[in-house]
Design a protein around this motif. Structure first.
Motif, mmCIF file in Angstrom:
data_model
loop_
_atom_site.group_PDB
_atom_site.id
_atom_site.type_symbol
_atom_site.label_atom_id
_atom_site.label_comp_id
_atom_site.label_asym_id
_atom_site.label_seq_id
_atom_site.Cartn_x
_atom_site.Cartn_y
_atom_site.Cartn_z
ATOM 1 N N GLY A 117 5.055 15.417 29.414
ATOM 2 C CA GLY A 117 5.659 14.151 28.936
ATOM 3 C C GLY A 117 7.098 14.072 29.032
ATOM 4 N N VAL A 118 7.768 15.309 29.043
ATOM 5 C CA VAL A 118 9.184 15.187 29.032
ATOM 6 C C VAL A 118 9.751 14.932 30.533
ATOM 7 N N VAL A 119 10.820 14.071 30.356
ATOM 8 C CA VAL A 119 11.072 13.508 31.791
ATOM 9 C C VAL A 119 12.604 14.118 31.959
ATOM 10 N N PHE A 120 13.002 14.804 32.940
ATOM 11 C CA PHE A 120 14.458 15.293 33.105
ATOM 12 C C PHE A 120 15.050 13.967 33.677
ATOM 13 N N GLY A 121 15.761 13.437 32.908
ATOM 14 C CA GLY A 121 16.497 12.043 32.897
ATOM 15 C C GLY A 121 17.553 12.030 34.015
ATOM 16 N N VAL A 180 15.373 9.013 39.097
ATOM 17 C CA VAL A 180 14.204 8.694 38.665
ATOM 18 C C VAL A 180 13.851 7.725 37.604
ATOM 19 N N LYS A 181 14.299 6.578 37.957
ATOM 20 C CA LYS A 181 14.149 5.404 36.957
ATOM 21 C C LYS A 181 12.658 5.118 36.588
ATOM 22 N N ASP A 182 11.734 5.341 37.542
ATOM 23 C CA ASP A 182 10.390 4.915 37.104
ATOM 24 C C ASP A 182 9.826 6.052 36.024
ATOM 25 N N GLU A 183 9.978 7.109 36.402
ATOM 26 C CA GLU A 183 9.724 8.088 35.505
ATOM 27 C C GLU A 183 10.238 8.139 34.029
ATOM 28 N N ILE A 184 11.597 7.339 34.153
ATOM 29 C CA ILE A 184 12.006 7.320 32.699
ATOM 30 C C ILE A 184 11.245 6.357 32.002
ATOM 31 N N ARG A 185 10.868 5.200 32.703
ATOM 32 C CA ARG A 185 10.352 4.265 32.115
ATOM 33 C C ARG A 185 9.108 4.786 31.415
ATOM 34 N N ALA A 200 8.453 7.691 30.183
ATOM 35 C CA ALA A 200 8.568 9.039 29.329
ATOM 36 C C ALA A 200 8.083 9.032 27.847
ATOM 37 N N THR A 201 7.672 10.086 27.587
ATOM 38 C CA THR A 201 7.474 10.383 26.111
ATOM 39 C C THR A 201 8.746 11.096 25.353
ATOM 40 N N PHE A 202 9.596 11.454 26.215
ATOM 41 C CA PHE A 202 10.798 12.173 25.701
ATOM 42 C C PHE A 202 11.759 12.352 26.996
ATOM 43 N N ILE A 203 12.920 12.313 26.652
ATOM 44 C CA ILE A 203 13.842 12.529 27.644
ATOM 45 C C ILE A 203 14.833 13.553 27.348
ATOM 46 N N SER A 204 14.811 14.309 28.321
ATOM 47 C CA SER A 204 15.749 15.613 28.386
ATOM 48 C C SER A 204 16.987 14.956 29.196
ATOM 49 N N ASN A 205 18.031 15.012 28.753
ATOM 50 C CA ASN A 205 19.438 14.835 29.461
ATOM 51 C C ASN A 205 19.787 15.756 30.253
ATOM 52 N N PRO A 206 20.151 15.506 31.599
ATOM 53 C CA PRO A 206 20.689 16.607 32.499
ATOM 54 C C PRO A 206 21.818 17.134 31.853
ATOM 55 N N GLY A 207 22.231 18.368 32.446
ATOM 56 C CA GLY A 207 23.416 19.055 32.019
ATOM 57 C C GLY A 207 24.560 18.500 32.990
ATOM 58 N N CYS A 208 25.887 18.722 32.379
ATOM 59 C CA CYS A 208 26.809 18.125 33.192
ATOM 60 C C CYS A 208 27.030 18.562 34.511
ATOM 61 N N TYR A 209 27.152 19.722 34.900
ATOM 62 C CA TYR A 209 27.068 20.452 36.261
ATOM 63 C C TYR A 209 25.902 19.968 37.286
ATOM 64 N N PRO A 210 24.715 20.066 36.338
ATOM 65 C CA PRO A 210 23.561 19.606 37.443
ATOM 66 C C PRO A 210 23.846 18.139 37.865
ATOM 67 N N ILE A 259 22.768 7.323 27.402
ATOM 68 C CA ILE A 259 22.616 5.767 26.832
ATOM 69 C C ILE A 259 22.003 5.065 28.196
ATOM 70 N N GLN A 260 22.574 5.602 29.437
ATOM 71 C CA GLN A 260 21.684 5.051 30.594
ATOM 72 C C GLN A 260 20.181 5.353 30.687
ATOM 73 N N ASN A 261 19.700 6.491 30.111
ATOM 74 C CA ASN A 261 18.571 6.827 30.151
ATOM 75 C C ASN A 261 17.717 5.993 28.895
ATOM 76 N N ALA A 262 18.498 5.661 27.948
ATOM 77 C CA ALA A 262 17.901 5.204 26.680
ATOM 78 C C ALA A 262 17.762 3.458 27.205
ATOM 79 N N ASN A 263 18.786 2.932 27.904
ATOM 80 C CA ASN A 263 18.505 1.556 28.526
ATOM 81 C C ASN A 263 17.304 1.515 29.164
ATOM 82 N N ILE A 264 17.233 2.273 30.172
ATOM 83 C CA ILE A 264 16.155 2.018 31.046
ATOM 84 C C ILE A 264 14.730 2.355 30.265
ATOM 85 N N TRP A 265 14.764 3.302 29.590
ATOM 86 C CA TRP A 265 13.385 3.565 28.575
ATOM 87 C C TRP A 265 13.121 2.451 28.052
ATOM 88 N N THR A 266 14.073 1.738 27.292
ATOM 89 C CA THR A 266 13.785 0.647 26.366
ATOM 90 C C THR A 266 13.723 -0.840 27.343
#
Lengths: 345, 345, 345, 345
Positions: free
Chosen positions: B125-129, B134-139, B141-151, B323-330
């Motif tokens: 259930g972890v989504v690589f955010g 991947v907005k649809d996946e984020i919506r 998700a059960t948990f969001i793993s925020n990507p690294g800066c370089y990635p 925050i963008q992830n949290a916005n989409i998720w909620t």
């Protein structure tokens, strides 16, 4: 030995003044400018107060010859070409820091510099002064064309692989980064502190005029090397170049083997320091010095060799190598006046 | 909606505080620390004086749940894993900014992070955010793993080519450069001003833990992409990442075609700005903002595509994307609280 | 002449290594550390690779005496005091770069350094080595205490006014600014690049330990000068100190008269350069050199003299002046090894 | 409410664009330039790509009036004066960011700006918009002259002492330091990165045009304050001003009393933050925000008060205060669009 400087107000020129100040043999006794004759160099560079208070004179090859034996010519590409000829004709030894005489193929010059090239016959006797590699050629030169800053770092970084013909054709990627003094002292919005500080830029994407210079040198040792992908970035610092080189190798090699190749190649080369395996140089570790420091690695997952070479663009990449060339050319110890430790930090 | 911040004293944490301060819906009502409970955040960051004067509390998932609905977890890799589980178990939505949940292959985590991985089932259930893709996946998700800066910078820079399966296997070179805030706020000699300023370093040569994260994402769209050569450099500036990507393409392409691919791919993606053909972004042009800016080119001589992507490592590379992830998720507008212009200069 | 360095791993120590490398008489043949015996200096400073590869030895005064005649002691205040005594007892000439022997009043030391002072009798024969002013004293010293960086800039800036007794009591304000190398190489959050860059800080407000050192020197020439208001600021750069000095004068004076006083006072002082009237020095104009540059003015509206003095804190403010002191003490030309142009830019 | 910007290509102009982008009421719907009409602002500032893509128009007061109600005028001193009159005549509210209307004494303008002053009658109804102090005046203004950057920091730092008439005549020394954006975006050698970086300069010694502006404000509250000694330094950073103020007091005061005076004076002033006693602000702690932070102390040995005030020169020192003025003037909350946390680090 009396030496002259033509083109004193750029950063390369003033770095020559700094280094020549402590040279045991060369005495800088006159400086010249094509537009600032009659003005003191101190008025452009107050840090010279009380130490170097020469007045710039108009460029007159005969007068220069009367006072000096060797000239460091530090004027822009396109301007250097004419003065070079006249200075040579006057019987002076010339070390030219511009790009005008670096490219053997005059069409390349036209294409990359967007200027009219010199006549092919003027390249006769010109030696591309990559001082750590071609000492014998330098001794027999009639004119020395000092290498560019990026080519110095890049070619020293790749020379061991090139001379062993280990590189896959067209595979080289050089991701180069430079401090801002490389952009010169011309007034421009793009190089204002407020534009550069806290900023990282890529520039001249796929069009940097040092591209053919690097290719020319590498292909000299291995004509199968072909073309390179060369990109340049501006780093918010004054001095320093780092070239990160990515190379596909014809046959797999271990990091240890690669390191051995580099240490063997450079074992008697005073100004190239190959770091212990696993250690990589940073630019400040050569600041103010004539060193080129190199670190090597192999990415075992992708098979690429990753080489890192650093120089001070104003010393090894300009004034320092020019003096090294002049030292060799005139029979001095190549390190005369250049045995300086990096200024750290 | 009440949100909490766990791990407030790092640079990622304090950037979350800055951005949440102007969020129209999320209200940051509590901050937590595993070692600084009872201390005020102001004592670590005096710039918050009078504006955000929260006292940090010890981390207690039940208490956090009682006050907030969603948690931004900004603690180091290796520490995040345990808190994540407990926070999820307490019923909280968690956006995790560490590297603990980013790698699907737990062996990769072990190898690159040199730490014990989490159990494979915890990745359920972890989504690589990667929020712009991947907005649809984020919506869902059960948990969001925020990507690294370089990635984030690298994958956004290569996504159009990857999804079209245009990239030659194992050919990608990413020469990445980062500002120093990426190194965090821990006391160290290596990151002292006097060591970093006027200096350019390469670090973690061939061993950066973001390597497998980038590969995982790219191979998701094209399993033939294989492995990358990824090198990282430290730039004497606070913020900003530039990734210069060199790619061999399966078939030749013109710069115009490449540019069209990018503009089409990102035409509805608010926070990815593809620059006009021939223009390349610099890092300060996204400073303080959630943008990823991209410039594209083809080196016609060597055939390589050269892509440049830049982000602010603390915003798009950490707090902003979280925050963008949290916005989409909620269910909020993805740009809520993030519609900020870059701070230039 | 063989010289030793005790305390090599700080920035002052490594700057001594840089300058001694080109000294015509002093040969640095051994370096010592109280905690890093057995380690190579190269491992702390890779820029010394291939050039200075000495191994640090434990500090043993007898052994040092067996190898060297003179010691540069570059260890912190509080530690220096004990080694100084033992090195002197072993018959070595010592130039001490710490603050332990600078204050004649041991109560001042206690108050400002918050450490126990040395016994008053240990100050016997100690000369405060303000090398440009007190050459005769230095020649007859039994021990030399090298001045602090701020005091060097400040006292050279005010000496002409002080010796002429022109300054109104308690009126001096010194607003001093320093690069970050002055803070040393200890790991600390406060001196991380990310904290210092793009930032300007005031520190040790009204409590800087160099306050009494400056007062002591000024009052030596004019006991009516009294106390000073001295504030220190941290500038986001590596090297350089600027002291801006505001002084109430007992009698009005013109800028021309003031300028004449300064040029007369310093006319035979090689390393102090008084700029032409109307010109003021910047710190980079002395970078890497042993110069102190001074600009003077009179604010005709308020009557205050405004003096600006700049030095490189690691050269004139530490290693350079230490060598200058050693040169004078041992009967050499004071400029031996120090006749270096500033590195600009 | 529609607002216009005249003079968009300077750093003050583009900072207005950044701040207005998030303003809840003001809508920036047109930008104007006296020389760049027809060009897009994006071509000067690519960081605005996709977000603010306005085309600059020629300045025509009637057309501006047709589209907007209020104008931010961000053109240089000497040019502003004429446009101001025409914009007012067209019935527009004008907030002027230049120095043309700040000095009540037209002779002062002539002397310090070296330009012809406006007619005295044009100063009628002009309010010097020191927004944190003179809100009532602003509400009744017919035209607002936005304070200079140095005067904002300096006057806010000294206001509590001035209004209490505690300052000894002619005693104030203000040692001011500024980031380089204050010098604007004009191409110049002096402001090149290579000249500024790793450098610290003093400039306009005793002649800075902000001197009379500061004096005018202070003497407004206490005509006995007289003249100040004001010196300005250029710091190698983009943003930020620190003013270190040294003041002789008529009567002795303790640090606690001084601190109380400041906290009382500013207790209801949102954008002035007096730090706890013993704490002093650094410039990065207000970066990007509209705050002025102040630290206070008394040097008990010399009796001088030492005050430190910091601002972001482009926000509180220009664009931010201009918006704050416009907010107050138009009856909005003074903090509308300005409630931003500093961007740290």
């Amino acid at each position: 030995m009396k030496v002259a400087l033509v083109g004193a107000t750029g950063y390369g020129g003033v770095e020559l003044i700094r280094l020549l100040h402590n040279h045991p043999v060369f005495e800088l006794n006159a400086i010249y400018s094509h537009s600032k004759g009659g003005e003191s160099i101190r008025s452009y560079y107050p840090h010279l107060t009380g130490a170097v208070e020469l007045i710039m004179d108009d460029i007159d090859p005969e007068k220069i010859k009367a006072k000096s034996d060797l000239v460091f010519l530090a004027v822009p590409a396109g301007i250097s070409r004419d003065w070079s000829k006249r200075l040579r004709d006057a019987g002076l030894k010339v070390v030219d820091l511009s790009g005008d005489f670096r490219l053997e193929d005059v069409e390349d010059y036209k294409k990359w510099y967007k200027k009219d090239p010199i006549a092919k016959e003027e390249l006769e006797g010109v030696v591309f002064g990559l001082a750590d590699i071609v000492k014998d050629e330098i001794r027999n030169a009639t004119f020395i064309s000092n290498p560019g800053c990026y080519p110095t770092a890049s070619v020293l970084g790749l020379y061991p692989l090139a001379k062993e013909k280990m590189i896959v054709k067209n595979s080289i990627v050089i991701d180069a980064k430079s401090g801002v003094t490389g952009a010169g002292r011309g007034a421009s919005v793009a190089n204002l502190f407020s534009e550069i500080d806290e900023n990282l830029k890529i520039y001249k994407v796929n069009t940097h005029q040092h591209t053919p210079e690097i290719e020319q040198q590498l292909n000299r040792w291995d004509p199968e090397i072909g073309m390179i992908t060369f990109e340049t970035h501006l780093i918010p610092m004054n001095r320093g170049i780092m070239a990160t080189e990515y190379v596909d190798l014809k046959s797999p090699i271990t990091a240890e083997e690669l390191h051995k190749l580099y240490t063997e190649t450079y074992k008697d080369v005073k100004f190239v320091r190959v770091r212990p395996l696993g250690e990589f140089p940073s630019t400040k570790e050569v600041q103010g010095s004539n060193y080129c420091d190199i670190g090597v690695s192999v990415n075992v997952r992708t098979g690429k060799a990753v080489i890192v070479s650093v120089i001070d663009n104003l010393v090894k990449g300009a004034a320092g190598q020019a003096i090294q060339n002049a030292n060799i050319w005139t029979g001095l110890d190549e390190a005369a006046g250049l045995d300086l430790l990096p200024m750290y930090p």
